[in-house]
Design an enzyme around this catalytic site. Structure first.
Site, PDB file in Angstrom:
ATOM      1  N   ASP A   1       0.860  -1.185   0.000  1.00  7.95           N
ATOM      2  CA  ASP A   1       0.000   0.000   0.000  1.00  7.95           C
ATOM      3  C   ASP A   1       0.896   1.235   0.000  1.00  7.95           C
ATOM      4  OD1 ASP A   1       0.883  -0.577   2.663  1.00  7.95           O
ATOM      5  OD2 ASP A   1      -0.629   0.800   3.451  1.00  7.95           O
TER       6      ASP A   1
ATOM      7  N   ASP B   1       8.673   3.740  -1.519  1.00  7.97           N
ATOM      8  CA  ASP B   1       7.994   3.309  -0.294  1.00  7.97           C
ATOM      9  C   ASP B   1       6.669   2.648  -0.625  1.00  7.97           C
ATOM     10  OD1 ASP B   1       7.094   2.977   2.312  1.00  7.97           O
ATOM     11  OD2 ASP B   1       6.499   5.068   2.553  1.00  7.97           O
TER      12      ASP B   1
ATOM     13  N   GLU C   1       0.103  -0.916   5.770  1.00 13.90           N
ATOM     14  CA  GLU C   1       1.205  -0.343   6.546  1.00 13.90           C
ATOM     15  C   GLU C   1       1.025   1.148   6.780  1.00 13.90           C
ATOM     16  OE1 GLU C   1       5.043   1.167   7.851  1.00 13.90           O
ATOM     17  OE2 GLU C   1       4.017   1.775   6.026  1.00 13.90           O
TER      18      GLU C   1
HETATM   19 ZN   LIG Z   1       7.110   2.082   4.049  1.00 10.85          ZN
HETATM   20 ZN   LIG Z   2       5.529   4.774   4.335  1.00  7.69          ZN
END
Ligand SMILES: [Zn+2]
Ligand SMILES: [Zn+2]
Ligand SMILES: [Zn+2]
Ligand SMILES: [Zn+2]
Lengths: 476, 476
Positions: B101, B133, B167
């Site tokens: 995510d 990320d 997350e």
């Molecule tokens: Zn991350």
């Molecule tokens: Zn992050």
């Protein structure tokens, strides 16, 4: 006069449903001036007002007052509606002011009914955005004229009208127009009547002879060029929120005491005569508790409570723009935060002096923090306090009219809020301004479930009728 | 080993375009876990991950972990993806964790390019939400397996996989699953490798051996039953904002010093040995200035700056829910305001003790205000700090792999942020966890214009390949 008033009262009661329907049509137009997407509805509301008055024989016009900046775009301002009903040099002329825009409202805010559908409950409370602020009083004036026409009774005064659609968003453009028309369109006005305040409580009518002013400030503290992650940068950089909260905590104490040096020095001293006025006012601590829904009064008695509402300044912290304001738990260091607060001003405070003292204080506190962030101070707007004399003949007219309709002498009160147009009218026209309320203290003008009681609506129309007849009978 | 690694590096360079295309497909799925309307995209991203690994011969499964409450509705959580690649008892087994995510992103936030279209500029920077990320590293692992298959080189370790889609929204459901599977699905793991941190700067690779924890609090001050008009009630009632700002101003000083009694007493003393570690780290004050876009450092030197980022606690004020947060000038007394702040924790602080001390302090300060408003204190979530030893054989593997790919010894660093899953893996599996970053310190993980450098992407894939080969050669 007595007989024609009784007939007017009768016809007002008879035409109740028609009047409520007219109010309900007005409420159904979501004329929210603060919402740029609803701006066309404010214009639609202007057209509605023009149309209703024109049908009754008034001469109406819409004044284009140009554009303003909103959400970064140029947005046309809604027109100001001017009007004239009657032009008989032998009659007195009263200028009436109302606004046809409303505060934002949506079911999600917690309204029990659709805010733009006037909904009457079994206690006769008419719920709807604008019902009391300020469409009820505006429709009240239309209905007062209609009642006269219905009966074929001559309207006893000339009316001049000034209705705006930006009151809830700063009255942009209005002051310029009033100053420009003071000796033209408004030249013949003998006095000004504004119905945009409320009773103090729920049972006793009032006349309003004083208002506080307001100075609205913001403080911007700016640090990093974008929001930062508090895990990564927390502890290593000066955080704008920490600085801002440190400054904001030095403005006012939890007991309401303003901490900015010099502010209280400007407040007119309370004389024993003035102090005694507060003894007679119909207001209890229970009224306050009911109005705010909690037992959170600072003072234990009605007298000091009213004095701090009307004749002492106050400082409120409204919020912070740019900080995390959602639900949940965001670990952000906001890059730029803007603290908003305002001071309600009273005689003899001067806006310029207030601004200077606040700026000096904020700057001094910020400097003492030794922060590397940047501070900016801004006076967003200021409006002066206003005070009239309850002894003026115009107030006597208001008092007699209220006594005739309600059978009781109204309390002479002040309000804690500001209506800058009051000061503008008084200064430009140099005529007395009377604030003649229609609604009750619990109407919730800017809250959810705003309402106007049917009884106040009908008695309000009767009050307007009586007011013009009393006005006509005053010797010049 | 040397020869097969060189061949792997060659094939990775050769397949560059394919790998970038795969990353670009991943970025094109807006798997924003915080946006309920995009939840189906998080599930789509789970399917994408399953499909890519399955094609390469891995055994993948999606674990349904039920529902959670979001914006007042029951929303299904995206599945956790578990996987196994290889099951040879003679090989070491490494458990890899990534999340699929991403943070919210939209052009309106200020992105220069569409956040969900991977856009490579002429400096080889690949812009897109999730690029670094954490989709880059996740696609990196897929690509590392593919490189081996392409060359017909045996993958030297067994992989266990745990990939989550929540997350960025609190990792709901993950901890329970890890604890439940610690001695089942994850039983054979010899160590855990997480690629979800970043280099400290932009030039030198690092291994991360420590993280701060976090305790996130909110303070609710409630007064009236609805928002009030500051003109009407200002000066007569206790205002929740005034109380809240008074409390928030007693938590931390503008220089970052935490003012809550007892908090600093729990911090492990800085030993001369530990202090000296900081001398060798490649970090300058210019790096900080560039990262935050302003000269707002609290400390004048890199050493104290890094110590306050990694091994000292910090307290950040995030914002206030319920106060006025829009632009403009609203004259409201907010009825209920919720101040949000968090403390980053370090050895040897205990979350329970932190909570107790904060609660005691907040309660004491509020009581001293003599306000009639109501206070509520809440610990929204806590995650422990984590620290590993750079001397562990697993870190030696990471160090050798990095040296092989980058030709330089990585800095051993800590991070100021928290990755709670690190602690969970370590405590449940009782195995060493290595944080092996792919991206650079300026990737802007949670900001606008998030990017991953193509060079880091390709060298990161090489690093993963080298890491598994180095791991295989460690004597058990
Ligand atoms: Zn991350
Ligand atoms: Zn992050
Ligand atoms: Zn109004
Ligand atoms: Zn209003």
């Amino acid at each position: 006069m007595k007989m024609s008033l009784d007939k007017l009262y009768e016809v007002i009661d008879k035409k109740k449903d028609e009047f409520v329907t007219r109010l309900s049509r007005a409420v159904s137009i979501p004329s929210v001036s603060a919402d740029v997407t609803l701006r066309p509805k404010v214009v639609e509301m202007a057209d509605f007002v023009v149309s209703e008055f024109t049908k009754l024989g008034a001469k109406m016009e819409k004044r284009d007052i140009g554009y303003h900046q909103m959400d970064g775009q140029d947005v046309p301002l809604p027109p100001i509606v001017l009007g004239q009903y009657g032009n008989d040099p032998s009659k007195k002329t009263v200028l009436i002011y109302n606004h046809f825009d409303v505060q934002p409202a949506s079911l999600e805010d917690g309204w029990s009914t659709d805010p733009f559908t006037l909904t009457v409950d079994n206690k006769g409370r008419m719920f709807g955005r604008g019902a009391t602020d300020d469409k009820g009083p505006l429709i009240g004036w239309i209905s007062a004229i209609e009642a006269h026409k219905e009966l074929g009774i001559d309207f006893p005064v000339n009316l001049l009208m000034c209705f705006e659609g930006m009151e809830e968003y700063g009255s942009e453009g209005l002051e310029d127009l009033i100053r420009a028309e003071a000796e033209k369109y408004f030249a013949k006005a003998d006095c000004v009547c504004i119905s945009d305040t409320y009773w103090l409580g729920t049972k006793k009518p009032v006349l309003t002879y004083g208002l506080r002013g307001v100075c609205y400030f913001n403080i911007t503290v700016e640090g990093p060029s974008a929001d930062l992650h508090s895990g990564v940068f927390g502890g290593t950089v000066h955080e704008p929120m920490t600085d801002l909260v440190a400054i904001m905590s030095t403005l006012v104490k939890p007991n309401g005491e303003i901490l900015i040096p010099g502010i209280m020095d400007q407040v007119a001293e309370l004389t024993p005569t003035e102090d005694s006025i507060y003894d007679g006012i119909d207001y209890t601590m229970e009224d306050l508790k009911e109005a705010v829904g909690a037992d959170i009064s600072i003072y234990p008695d009605p007298k000091r409570t009213l004095q701090h509402r009307w004749r002492y300044p106050t400082l409120s912290l409204h919020g912070i723009e740019g900080a995390f304001s959602g639900s949940g738990a965001k670990t952000v260091i906001p890059a730029k935060v803007i603290g908003k607060f305002s001071i309600r001003t009273v005689p003899n405070m001067e806006s310029e002096t207030v601004e200077r003292l606040v700026k000096e204080h904020v700057t001094k506190v910020f400097n003492s923090l030794n922060s590397k962030n940047k501070l900016a101070f801004n006076n967003m707007h200021s409006g002066s306090w206003w005070i009239s004399s309850p002894d003026h003949w115009h107030y006597d007219v208001g008092k007699k009219a209220t006594e005739r309709v309600y059978g009781i002498t109204p309390d002479f009160v002040r309000e804690g809020g500001s209506i800058p147009v009051t000061v503008t009218f008084e200064q430009s026209l140099k005529k007395n301004v009377l604030l003649l309320p229609m609604g009750r203290g619990d109407d919730g003008a800017h809250s959810i479930n705003e309402k106007l009681d049917l009884d106040n609506f009908l008695k309000g129309i009767k009050l307007f009728c009586t007011y013009v007849h009393e006005l006509a009978s005053v010797s010049p």
